[in-house]
Write a protein that holds these residues in place. Structure first.
Motif, PDB file in Angstrom:
ATOM      1  N   ALA A  42       0.839  -1.208   0.000  1.00  0.00           N
ATOM      2  CA  ALA A  42       0.000   0.000   0.000  1.00  0.00           C
ATOM      3  C   ALA A  42       0.871   1.254   0.000  1.00  0.00           C
ATOM      4  CB  ALA A  42      -0.927  -0.002   1.220  1.00  0.00           C
ATOM      5  N   ILE A  43       1.942   1.228   0.775  1.00  0.00           N
ATOM      6  CA  ILE A  43       2.815   2.400   0.836  1.00  0.00           C
ATOM      7  C   ILE A  43       3.470   2.642  -0.522  1.00  0.00           C
ATOM      8  CG2 ILE A  43       4.976   3.252   1.840  1.00  0.00           C
ATOM      9  CD1 ILE A  43       4.066   2.128   4.510  1.00  0.00           C
ATOM     10  N   ILE A  44       3.900   1.577  -1.186  1.00  0.00           N
ATOM     11  CA  ILE A  44       4.518   1.730  -2.514  1.00  0.00           C
ATOM     12  C   ILE A  44       3.487   2.202  -3.544  1.00  0.00           C
ATOM     13  CG2 ILE A  44       5.574   0.489  -4.436  1.00  0.00           C
ATOM     14  CD1 ILE A  44       7.490   1.019  -2.151  1.00  0.00           C
ATOM     15  N   VAL A  45       2.298   1.602  -3.519  1.00  0.00           N
ATOM     16  CA  VAL A  45       1.274   1.978  -4.504  1.00  0.00           C
ATOM     17  C   VAL A  45       0.907   3.454  -4.351  1.00  0.00           C
ATOM     18  CG1 VAL A  45      -1.150   1.646  -5.141  1.00  0.00           C
ATOM     19  CG2 VAL A  45       0.347  -0.326  -4.871  1.00  0.00           C
ATOM     20  N   GLN A  46       0.780   3.905  -3.104  1.00  0.00           N
ATOM     21  CA  GLN A  46       0.476   5.330  -2.911  1.00  0.00           C
ATOM     22  C   GLN A  46       1.639   6.213  -3.342  1.00  0.00           C
ATOM     23  OE1 GLN A  46      -1.071   6.343   0.964  1.00  0.00           O
ATOM     24  NE2 GLN A  46      -3.125   6.139   0.111  1.00  0.00           N
TER      25      GLN A  46
END
Lengths: 450, 450
Positions: B336-340
């Motif tokens: 999630a952190i990478i996608v954001q």
């Protein structure tokens, strides 16, 4: 059509800094948009970035400051004197200036404020500092054009020209009475097409949307989206016009809100970015992981209850991750749909109807999935028929229960005024893991009688 | 400050429909904003909603149409004749009209278009229909104010007044040459403050942002946010001005994009709402569940490999859901952190640095969590020391591996031009379940030697 930062440009800037060719730096950078300069600064080290900051004019650097990544901004500000910071802030809109002041340490804050040159501007900034961040007061700015209802169009146009000087986007002209109470609005277009002697009170529109200074920012966002507004005036408890919120402020609120729901669903409890420090990331990630671990303790105990099955039906235990995973996935799906429905205000119908629908939906999904599992368990997983039957029945039951938990926990939280997004991600997967495993082994016990 | 629909109002409307008191209905509803009337219609049955639609003027109903829930709009449109639909569309902005036409069936579409009264408007609408939904062409509208670079300010103001009549928000006046090619822009404020005889070519601003008609909508959103624009002109391959996109169109793009990432993370593969039909919801939810189920088959087989441990160390199997859950949760957090970060364009630094950081972060988290597990396994879970040791070592390893998978799979997908958001939710949890269990039992086997 967008400016692209090239490696050559970065290299050239670095070289110009090294030989201290301030003039050429200025010539190059003055042609580049402040948002792009911010990206260039991100590629430099702190010393070089600060150097550029001191070379450029404060009307440019002030805008750059707003676009920088948090840590770079903090670093540059720490290398500027209170007087230099105040010079930047003098160039900014009130709400942007207030946001930057709010990031400063307590002692520097007072010094910076005392160095602000424009007294009116300083008053407005200080005024904004007292509102909470996530309220209308916290996102509004003081820049707006207002006219008195007793003026005529000519006076109004003159006044407007003076006031509009410092405002990038006018949108609406607000009409107030002698006590500064908001009475209505005038459009710029109306002003262009009305005779100059007309009294303002004859032409202004009395009906307009406004929000109270204490309103929540997400509420303001909802109203502006619903009524398709580009700006909305903000009034205090006495109905006096105190500020204005424009759609670009709201874009950030909408984006932050969506990002936050997404992060909660992923088990991240604070607003973090990939480039934050390890400490910050740990603070944001560890709490939900600890909760999930404690939930894991419970699954261990629950499985322990069924230890008796291990001797004869050991392969029952091979299916626990499958059952737990399906319970978790279904629960997350259901909760995400409800959380989005609540956020977008699109849920309608009674609780009972929702119950019927969720049960039908999960039965349909459950039966399809259980059929695949039944066939798969026979041909691919190589287990006895009875075990295949047990996991099949368990899967349907677990999916129905998991989707009910996923649907009603967020609704319940919302009823009690708690953010329903808390009930997505680790919370839902953990509780569904526990329930799912309990249901599965209970069904196995009933059928096999261990 | 927002209008609230009361039960009494709904009741009154229903009664007025029953006695066919059209006049009173009109009087009541004309005072209410179209977005609020849309909410009232949502509370009525289809017949009553259609009745109100036929009572009100088309300038009001056209706006209401845009605000309705999809199924209600579809239903009402199906009860209107092509001529009646065309009357609604004549009142709408080109892009809104084109969006509604796009929803109609092929045969009605042609009839509706042939019934449009305003030929220029109809041409614009048909023109918009050929652009793909998620491009600048698909979200732009034709309404804009443009002036010729060879005019003077006086001609320009006159022309502008005529053109602005049909445009709710002017923002900018675009300057074109004789071939309709975009040359620059004028601000409304400039027009108010420049002498009427000045030539436009002397005052217009040559530097402006624009996008190509084929640009992706999310790209347009990014540019408008980055440069803080309220409107951006759209040009075709020849540089001719063909339309304009305003910030309120972009708000929808931003919101949809964020919602979509969230839904993918929750394992929902299409844009659905809680109130969609069971069939639609199943179509959106089943694909990822099937994938997760097939992943579950693999975990069953993997556990089967370690059957030999069951006799002596059966309680190892009690920990599989715990290990799988922790692997899943950590993986979802990392992804999630990478996608954001990818969505917001805030990732910087090399892949190697990211690797080092992710390993340090997950080691730190893993060691804290494993310590809790070690203590817990001793005092709360009641297992032998060696089992406690095995799950502790396994947990640290699994957390490190899971966070690496969560970090690098989205980066890899992005590199190959695939939406990285696909690698959140069920995909990540399933692959991490499998890896996690494999690692756990491999460690156990190494230590216990079964």
């Amino acid at each position: 059509m967008e400016f692209k930062i090239s490696k050559e440009l970065i290299q050239e800037v670095k070289e110009l800094i090294e030989v201290k060719n301030d003039h050429k730096l200025e010539v190059i950078l003055n042609d580049i948009h402040h948002a792009d300069i911010a990206e260039i600064l991100d590629e430099l080290d702190f010393d070089d970035a600060t150097y550029i900051f001191k070379v450029l004019d404060s009307d440019k650097t002030a805008e750059i400051l707003l676009e920088l990544e948090d840590d770079l901004r903090e670093n540059i500000l720490s290398r500027l004197s209170p007087k230099e910071i105040a010079e930047e802030l003098d160039e900014l809109e009130t709400n942007d200036a207030a946001d930057i002041i709010a990031e400063l340490s307590q002692e520097i804050k007072a010094e910076v404020i005392s160095e602000l040159q424009d007294v009116e501007h300083a008053k407005d900034i200080v005024d904004l500092l007292r509102y909470k961040e996530d309220t209308a007061g916290g996102i509004m700015h003081k820049e707006l054009v207002k006219v008195n209802e007793n003026w005529n169009v000519l006076t109004c146009v003159k006044e407007m020209r003076i006031q509009a000087e410092n405002i990038s986007r006018v949108h609406s002209i607000y009409v107030v009475d002698d006590e500064d109470r908001l009475k209505g609005r005038l459009s710029l277009k109306d002003l262009l097409t009305t005779s100059t002697k007309t009294a303002i009170s004859d032409v202004y529109i009395r009906k307009l949307n406004y929000v109270n200074v204490d309103a929540e920012d997400v509420e303001v966002a909802r109203i502006m989206q619903k009524y398709d507004l580009e700006a909305i005036p903000v009034v205090d408890e006495l109905g006096r016009l105190v500020g204005r919120i424009t759609i670009d402020d709201i874009v950030d609120v909408i984006k932050d809100e969506a990002d936050q729901d997404y992060q909660l669903a992923a088990g991240i409890s604070q607003d973090v970015e990939a480039d934050d420090s390890i400490m910050e990331l740990t603070k944001a990630r560890l709490p939900w992981l600890v909760l999930a671990l404690l939930g894991g303790f419970i699954t261990v105990r629950v499985l322990g209850l069924f230890e008796g099955a291990m001797l004869e039906h050991g392969n029952l235990f091979f299916f626990t991750p499958l059952i737990a995973a399906m319970a978790g996935n279904v629960g997350v799906q259901s909760s995400a749909i409800i959380v989005q429905g609540l956020a977008n205000d699109t849920l309608s119908g009674s609780l009972f109807n929702r119950l019927i629908k969720e049960v039908s939906l999960s039965l349909l999904n459950g039966i399809i999935l259980a059929s695949i599992l039944f066939v798969g368990s026979h041909f691919f997983l190589d287990v006895e028929m009875v075990i295949g039957l047990i996991v099949t029945i368990a899967l349907v039951s677990v999916i129905v229960i998991a989707s009910l938990i996923g649907t009603f926990i967020p609704l319940l939280l919302d009823k009690f005024g708690i953010d329903p997004a808390l009930a997505t991600g680790p919370f839902i997967t953990t509780s569904n893991d526990i329930c799912g495993i309990l249901i599965y082994f209970s069904i196995a016990k009933m059928i096999l009688g261990f």
